[in-house]
Design an enzyme around this catalytic site. Structure first.
Site, PDB file in Angstrom:
ATOM      1  N   THR A  97       0.824  -1.218   0.000  1.00 22.12           N
ATOM      2  CA  THR A  97       0.000   0.000   0.000  1.00 22.12           C
ATOM      3  C   THR A  97       0.854   1.261   0.000  1.00 22.12           C
ATOM      4  O   THR A  97       2.005   1.239   0.460  1.00 22.12           O
ATOM      5  CB  THR A  97      -0.903  -0.019   1.257  1.00 22.12           C
ATOM      6  OG1 THR A  97      -1.472   1.262   1.456  1.00 22.12           O
ATOM      7  CG2 THR A  97      -0.099  -0.330   2.518  1.00 22.12           C
ATOM      8  N   ASP A  98       0.256   2.359  -0.457  1.00 23.96           N
ATOM      9  CA  ASP A  98       0.965   3.646  -0.395  1.00 23.96           C
ATOM     10  C   ASP A  98       1.057   4.162   1.043  1.00 23.96           C
ATOM     11  O   ASP A  98       1.797   5.099   1.329  1.00 23.96           O
ATOM     12  CB  ASP A  98       0.275   4.694  -1.290  1.00 23.96           C
ATOM     13  CG  ASP A  98      -1.185   4.959  -0.954  1.00 23.96           C
ATOM     14  OD1 ASP A  98      -1.721   4.332  -0.014  1.00 23.96           O
ATOM     15  OD2 ASP A  98      -1.802   5.807  -1.633  1.00 23.96           O
ATOM     16  N   GLU A  99       0.285   3.540   1.970  1.00 23.29           N
ATOM     17  CA  GLU A  99       0.252   4.055   3.342  1.00 23.29           C
ATOM     18  C   GLU A  99       1.585   3.871   4.065  1.00 23.29           C
ATOM     19  O   GLU A  99       1.826   4.501   5.093  1.00 23.29           O
ATOM     20  CB  GLU A  99      -0.898   3.415   4.131  1.00 23.29           C
ATOM     21  CG  GLU A  99      -2.219   3.602   3.393  1.00 23.29           C
ATOM     22  CD  GLU A  99      -3.467   3.355   4.222  1.00 23.29           C
ATOM     23  OE1 GLU A  99      -3.409   3.442   5.449  1.00 23.29           O
ATOM     24  OE2 GLU A  99      -4.506   3.082   3.596  1.00 23.29           O
ATOM     25  N   TYR A 136      -1.743  -0.536  10.951  1.00 21.54           N
ATOM     26  CA  TYR A 136      -1.883  -1.210   9.652  1.00 21.54           C
ATOM     27  C   TYR A 136      -0.697  -0.882   8.753  1.00 21.54           C
ATOM     28  O   TYR A 136      -0.025  -1.773   8.222  1.00 21.54           O
ATOM     29  CB  TYR A 136      -3.195  -0.790   8.978  1.00 21.54           C
ATOM     30  CG  TYR A 136      -3.237  -1.102   7.478  1.00 21.54           C
ATOM     31  CD1 TYR A 136      -3.252  -2.418   7.027  1.00 21.54           C
ATOM     32  CD2 TYR A 136      -3.250  -0.069   6.529  1.00 21.54           C
ATOM     33  CE1 TYR A 136      -3.281  -2.702   5.664  1.00 21.54           C
ATOM     34  CE2 TYR A 136      -3.285  -0.346   5.168  1.00 21.54           C
ATOM     35  CZ  TYR A 136      -3.294  -1.667   4.739  1.00 21.54           C
ATOM     36  OH  TYR A 136      -3.306  -1.945   3.395  1.00 21.54           O
ATOM     37  N   LYS A 176       2.292  -3.343   7.262  1.00 23.34           N
ATOM     38  CA  LYS A 176       2.569  -3.516   5.825  1.00 23.34           C
ATOM     39  C   LYS A 176       4.008  -3.115   5.516  1.00 23.34           C
ATOM     40  O   LYS A 176       4.689  -3.769   4.717  1.00 23.34           O
ATOM     41  CB  LYS A 176       1.598  -2.695   4.975  1.00 23.34           C
ATOM     42  CG  LYS A 176       0.158  -3.158   5.008  1.00 23.34           C
ATOM     43  CD  LYS A 176      -0.067  -4.559   4.462  1.00 23.34           C
ATOM     44  CE  LYS A 176       0.147  -4.669   2.972  1.00 23.34           C
ATOM     45  NZ  LYS A 176      -0.245  -6.025   2.464  1.00 23.34           N
TER      46      LYS A 176
HETATM   47  P1  NAD Z   1      -9.588  -7.449   2.364  1.00 22.64           P
HETATM   48  O1  NAD Z   1      -9.574  -7.165   3.829  1.00 22.64           O
HETATM   49  O2  NAD Z   1     -10.828  -7.192   1.577  1.00 22.64           O
HETATM   50  O3  NAD Z   1      -9.230  -8.984   2.128  1.00 22.64           O
HETATM   51  C1  NAD Z   1      -8.209  -9.639   2.815  1.00 22.64           C
HETATM   52  C2  NAD Z   1      -8.345 -11.123   2.568  1.00 22.64           C
HETATM   53  O4  NAD Z   1      -7.272 -11.782   3.267  1.00 22.64           O
HETATM   54  C3  NAD Z   1      -9.653 -11.714   3.113  1.00 22.64           C
HETATM   55  O5  NAD Z   1     -10.190 -12.608   2.165  1.00 22.64           O
HETATM   56  C4  NAD Z   1      -9.217 -12.465   4.370  1.00 22.64           C
HETATM   57  O6  NAD Z   1     -10.039 -13.571   4.672  1.00 22.64           O
HETATM   58  C5  NAD Z   1      -7.813 -12.895   3.988  1.00 22.64           C
HETATM   59  N1  NAD Z   1      -6.964 -13.142   5.155  1.00 22.64           N
HETATM   60  C6  NAD Z   1      -6.789 -12.339   6.241  1.00 22.64           C
HETATM   61  N2  NAD Z   1      -5.940 -12.916   7.108  1.00 22.64           N
HETATM   62  C7  NAD Z   1      -5.545 -14.087   6.550  1.00 22.64           C
HETATM   63  C8  NAD Z   1      -4.659 -15.121   6.950  1.00 22.64           C
HETATM   64  N3  NAD Z   1      -4.006 -15.069   8.125  1.00 22.64           N
HETATM   65  N4  NAD Z   1      -4.479 -16.166   6.134  1.00 22.64           N
HETATM   66  C9  NAD Z   1      -5.135 -16.242   4.940  1.00 22.64           C
HETATM   67  N5  NAD Z   1      -5.992 -15.300   4.514  1.00 22.64           N
HETATM   68  C10 NAD Z   1      -6.194 -14.234   5.307  1.00 22.64           C
HETATM   69  O7  NAD Z   1      -8.354  -6.674   1.787  1.00 22.64           O
HETATM   70  P2  NAD Z   1      -8.166  -5.957   0.366  1.00 22.64           P
HETATM   71  O8  NAD Z   1      -8.699  -4.590   0.443  1.00 22.64           O
HETATM   72  O9  NAD Z   1      -8.626  -6.882  -0.695  1.00 22.64           O
HETATM   73  O10 NAD Z   1      -6.569  -5.832   0.320  1.00 22.64           O
HETATM   74  C11 NAD Z   1      -5.779  -6.891  -0.228  1.00 22.64           C
HETATM   75  C12 NAD Z   1      -4.323  -6.491  -0.150  1.00 22.64           C
HETATM   76  O11 NAD Z   1      -4.116  -5.290  -0.875  1.00 22.64           O
HETATM   77  C13 NAD Z   1      -3.833  -6.232   1.270  1.00 22.64           C
HETATM   78  O12 NAD Z   1      -2.539  -6.767   1.392  1.00 22.64           O
HETATM   79  C14 NAD Z   1      -3.809  -4.718   1.379  1.00 22.64           C
HETATM   80  O13 NAD Z   1      -2.820  -4.294   2.286  1.00 22.64           O
HETATM   81  C15 NAD Z   1      -3.485  -4.330  -0.042  1.00 22.64           C
HETATM   82  N6  NAD Z   1      -3.978  -3.009  -0.467  1.00 22.64           N
HETATM   83  C16 NAD Z   1      -5.293  -2.689  -0.305  1.00 22.64           C
HETATM   84  C17 NAD Z   1      -5.747  -1.456  -0.745  1.00 22.64           C
HETATM   85  C18 NAD Z   1      -7.206  -1.061  -0.630  1.00 22.64           C
HETATM   86  O14 NAD Z   1      -7.551   0.075  -0.966  1.00 22.64           O
HETATM   87  N7  NAD Z   1      -8.098  -1.942  -0.224  1.00 22.64           N
HETATM   88  C19 NAD Z   1      -4.861  -0.555  -1.343  1.00 22.64           C
HETATM   89  C20 NAD Z   1      -3.508  -0.919  -1.488  1.00 22.64           C
HETATM   90  C21 NAD Z   1      -3.086  -2.164  -1.048  1.00 22.64           C
HETATM   91  P1  TYD Z   2     -10.688   3.892   4.299  1.00 22.52           P
HETATM   92  O1  TYD Z   2     -11.635   3.481   3.221  1.00 22.52           O
HETATM   93  O2  TYD Z   2     -10.822   3.246   5.640  1.00 22.52           O
HETATM   94  O3  TYD Z   2      -9.223   3.715   3.701  1.00 22.52           O
HETATM   95  P2  TYD Z   2      -7.802   4.245   4.290  1.00 22.52           P
HETATM   96  O4  TYD Z   2      -7.972   4.624   5.697  1.00 22.52           O
HETATM   97  O5  TYD Z   2      -6.958   3.025   4.134  1.00 22.52           O
HETATM   98  O6  TYD Z   2      -7.395   5.363   3.399  1.00 22.52           O
HETATM   99  O7  TYD Z   2     -10.829   5.459   4.515  1.00 22.52           O
HETATM  100  C1  TYD Z   2     -10.640   6.360   3.442  1.00 22.52           C
HETATM  101  C2  TYD Z   2     -10.751   7.754   4.006  1.00 22.52           C
HETATM  102  O8  TYD Z   2     -12.098   7.972   4.456  1.00 22.52           O
HETATM  103  C3  TYD Z   2      -9.879   7.985   5.221  1.00 22.52           C
HETATM  104  O9  TYD Z   2      -9.376   9.316   5.175  1.00 22.52           O
HETATM  105  C4  TYD Z   2     -10.818   7.830   6.397  1.00 22.52           C
HETATM  106  C5  TYD Z   2     -12.137   8.299   5.840  1.00 22.52           C
HETATM  107  N1  TYD Z   2     -13.340   7.652   6.401  1.00 22.52           N
HETATM  108  C6  TYD Z   2     -14.388   8.427   6.896  1.00 22.52           C
HETATM  109  O10 TYD Z   2     -14.339   9.676   6.896  1.00 22.52           O
HETATM  110  N2  TYD Z   2     -15.489   7.794   7.392  1.00 22.52           N
HETATM  111  C7  TYD Z   2     -15.584   6.435   7.425  1.00 22.52           C
HETATM  112  O11 TYD Z   2     -16.618   5.894   7.915  1.00 22.52           O
HETATM  113  C8  TYD Z   2     -14.509   5.656   6.904  1.00 22.52           C
HETATM  114  C9  TYD Z   2     -14.574   4.153   6.913  1.00 22.52           C
HETATM  115  C10 TYD Z   2     -13.407   6.305   6.383  1.00 22.52           C
END
Ligand code: NAD
Ligand code: TYD
Length: 366
Positions: free
Chosen positions: A134-136, A160, A164
């Site tokens: 992630t960019d975080e 988080y 990561k």
């Molecule tokens: P998500 O929370 O929707 O899904 C995570 C999945 O991992 C779930 O299916 C969960 O059951 C599985 N999981 C969790 N713990 C586990 C374990 N111990 N063993 C096996 N499986 C396990 O997450 P997402 O949003 O799909 O993100 C996927 C990846 O992409 C993550 O690594 C996250 O850090 C990265 N990412 C997400 C975003 C975003 O905006 N959602 C952006 C950049 C990077």
């Molecule tokens: P989120 O979707 O949780 O992603 P991330 O924290 O990984 O960027 O949140 C996106 C942005 O929205 C973040 O600045 C927090 C804000 N946010 C709210 O204002 N209200 C909410 O209920 C949630 C879930 C997020």
């Protein structure tokens, strides 16, 4: 042809990736390993399980014997690692699971990959461990700061992001120390089908349809870079196919919005939909539009998230110049697709929310 292990393939991005990959690489053997936490759902993979080349395994990435047997028995040569605890708010309230899965779990995968691919007589000819991050990890930006590049120093702020960042470092170290073939992608905020309604965009859509408050943290000025999930999958595919081993690649949407603008845009899109599709009133009787109110009357500014990062922005020059990456979905069309999907998949989101998360959400915001 690859034999691929997709960890976390029943989650949001993982499931989209498995669908994308299976469509574009039908000859590849794909094994999904997923612990099915609150965020993982077999439903997200519906339709794929009948394919001969696809196998779902319910298990934990930290289960070393299980991962060893999968890599060996299925002759896997590629790992695309999505599995993680992924929600910042949860990491603030209960960080332990983030360390367990994101740090220790990733290390177990690396350890097993190293043994199977570098130290074994039956190692495949070629191998790749692609780590999805992630960019975080780069921390937060001010309004005029340049966007994150791959050279930006790590400065993770939430548990988080720190977990990561730790996993990114472990992946890097396994390349540098042992010569494991790795690539890493650091991506901005994704949105699209199958996203669990705890993240901003799906949560706001679901709450608006149900006539519940739309909780905007702080003053809503925080900025994120938003990317439609399919564009992330395309970026990962490019890194897997063309990325340099040991390299990291930023993937982004060049699409920065303040949270309050995202929420307001969702509200006006829903107001318009209830006019053009009056039948929605029967399905979502609690939506404000049904009573003649505007959806944005539900917007409620709530206590800010602890340590809330103000702005993320991605400079994807390396990915575009060296891999040919560019996002294809623009934000308006991506958001429309997402809202339409959520409306069509009401049964999906009601079912996935019908668990412990719902209780957590209600005690926090009702
Ligand atoms: P998500 O929370 O929707 O899904 C995570 C999945 O991992 C779930 O299916 C969960 O059951 C599985 N999981 C969790 N713990 C586990 C374990 N111990 N063993 C096996 N499986 C396990 O997450 P997402 O949003 O799909 O993100 C996927 C990846 O992409 C993550 O690594 C996250 O850090 C990265 N990412 C997400 C975003 C975003 O905006 N959602 C952006 C950049 C990077
Ligand atoms: P989120 O979707 O949780 O992603 P991330 O924290 O990984 O960027 O949140 C996106 C942005 O929205 C973040 O600045 C927090 C804000 N946010 C709210 O204002 N209200 C909410 O209920 C949630 C879930 C997020």
């Amino acid at each position: 042809m690859r034999r691929v292990l997709v960890t976390g393939g029943a989650g949001f991005i993982g499931a989209n990736f498995v669908r994308y990959w299976s469509e574009r690489h039908p000859d590849d053997h794909v094994v999904v390993l997923d612990a099915l936490t609150y965020a993982g759902n077999r439903e997200n993979l519906a339709g794929l399980e009948s394919h001969d080349a696809f196998r779902f395994v319910h298990g934990d990435i930290g289960d070393q014997p299980l991962v060893e047997s999968l890599i060996k028995e299925d002759g896997l040569d590629t790992i695309v690692h999505f599995a993680a605890e992924s929600h910042v708010d949860r990491s603030i309230h209960e960080p332990d699971a983030f360390i367990q899965t994101n740090v220790s779990g990733t290390h177990t995968l690396l350890k097993v990959a190293r043994e199977a691919w570098l130290d074994s007589d039956s190692a495949p000819g070629d191998h790749l461990f692609h780590h999805v991050s992630t960019d975080e990890v780069y921390g937060t930006l001010g309004r005029d700061d340049p966007a994150f590049t791959e050279k930006t120093a790590y400065a993770p702020n939430s548990p988080y992001a720190a977990s990561k960042a730790a996993s990114d470092h472990l992946v890097r170290a396994y390349h540098h120390t042992y010569g494991l073939n790795v690539t890493t992608s650091n991506c901005s905020n994704n949105y699209g089908p199958y996203q669990f309604p705890e993240k901003l965009i799906p949560l706001m859509i679901v709450n608006a349809l149900n006539g519940k408050v739309l909780p905007v943290y702080g003053d809503g000025s925080n900025i994120r870079d938003w990317l439609y999930v399919e564009d992330h999958c395309r970026g990962i595919e490019l890194v897997i196919d063309k990325g340099k081993k040991g390299e990291t690649y930023n993937i982004g949407g060049d699409n920065e919005y303040a949270n309050i603008d995202i929420v307001s845009t969702i509200c006006s899109a829903l107001d318009k939909l209830f006019v053009t599709q009056p039948e929605l009133a029967k399905v979502f009787p609690d939506a404000p539009a049904v009573k003649g109110d505007r959806t944005d009357t539900l917007i409620t500014f709530v206590k800010d998230r602890l340590g809330h990062d103000w702005r993320y922005a991605i400079d994807a020059t390396r990915s575009s110049d060296t891999l040919g990456y560019s996002p294809q979905e623009d934000f308006n069309s991506g958001l429309t697709r997402t809202i339409d999907w959520m409306i069509e998949h009401e049964t999906w989101w009601r079912a996935v929310m019908d668990g412990s998360y719902r209780d957590w959400l209600e005690t926090n915001y009702d």
